[in-house]
Design a protein around this motif. Structure first.
Motif, short mmCIF file in Angstrom:
data_model
loop_
_atom_site.label_atom_id
_atom_site.label_comp_id
_atom_site.label_asym_id
_atom_site.label_seq_id
_atom_site.Cartn_x
_atom_site.Cartn_y
_atom_site.Cartn_z
N GLU A 38 10.44 -28.85 8.73
CA GLU A 38 9.16 -29.03 9.57
C GLU A 38 9.62 -28.65 11.11
O GLU A 38 10.69 -29.44 11.67
CB GLU A 38 8.86 -30.36 9.46
N TYR A 39 8.49 -28.13 11.79
CA TYR A 39 8.81 -27.74 12.95
C TYR A 39 7.38 -28.29 13.83
O TYR A 39 6.40 -27.76 13.45
CB TYR A 39 9.11 -26.10 13.49
N THR A 40 7.44 -29.03 14.94
CA THR A 40 6.30 -29.69 15.46
C THR A 40 6.26 -30.18 16.87
O THR A 40 7.45 -29.96 17.43
CB THR A 40 5.87 -30.82 14.68
N ILE A 41 5.12 -30.04 17.46
CA ILE A 41 5.11 -30.15 18.92
C ILE A 41 3.97 -31.15 19.03
O ILE A 41 2.68 -30.82 18.34
CB ILE A 41 4.89 -29.11 19.77
N GLN A 42 3.64 -31.99 19.79
CA GLN A 42 2.49 -33.03 20.00
C GLN A 42 1.96 -32.50 21.42
O GLN A 42 2.54 -32.48 22.39
CB GLN A 42 2.76 -34.36 19.91
N GLY A 43 0.81 -32.63 21.85
CA GLY A 43 0.19 -32.38 22.97
C GLY A 43 -0.60 -33.62 23.50
O GLY A 43 -0.46 -34.73 22.97
#
Length: 154
Positions: A38-43
């Protein structure tokens, strides 16, 4: 309620909130669970860009976008999902089942690794902007680590 119950309950609630929030604000992260990378970023707000790959390549890669209000849009689900990376034309990554769709997905996925920022939007979702700073060190090249399109596994 006694003090003995409040402290463990408060501690458990704090930990559960952290477990549900995968990723960091403005920083790409990677995780691995039950055969899925899993690869993720929050904004801002509840916005998040989530990419996942079945490590064995038996299932198609997944991209799920959440806007600032938490409205989710995912590819290969009949919803519209688009990305505009830097100054390039907007890429339609709504589906990866067709040859064109898989090409769009591969282009966008690899561009995420080299770009500076991405604007993501989809069906009923408000656009959100995410940084791509550091993404190349987290997101593998498309085709690596089981990251394949639906077209490739049919």
């Amino acid at each position: 309620m006694s003090f003995r119950l409040i402290v463990p309950l408060t501690f458990a609630l704090c930990l559960s909130g952290q477990a549900l929030a995968l990723g960091n604000s403005d920083t790409w992260t990677r995780g691995y669970a039950q055969g899925t990378a899993e690869y993720t970023i929050q904004g801002k707000g509840q916005s998040q860009l989530y990419l996942a790959c079945d490590s064995a390549g038996y299932q198609a890669a997944t991209i799920i976008f959440s806007d600032a209000n938490g409205h989710q849009v995912s590819m290969d689900s009949g919803q519209t999902l688009t990305m505009k990376i830097d100054n390039a034309d907007e890429a339609d990554i709504s589906e990866s089942e067709s040859h064109v769709g898989s090409g769009n997905l591969m282009w966008a996925w690899n561009k995420l690794r080299t770009g500076k920022r991405v604007v993501v939007t989809g069906s009923g979702a408000r656009p959100a902007v995410f940084t791509l700073n550091g993404a190349a060190g987290v997101i593998p090249a498309f085709g690596d680590n089981g990251c394949v399109a639906k077209f490739d596994i049919q």
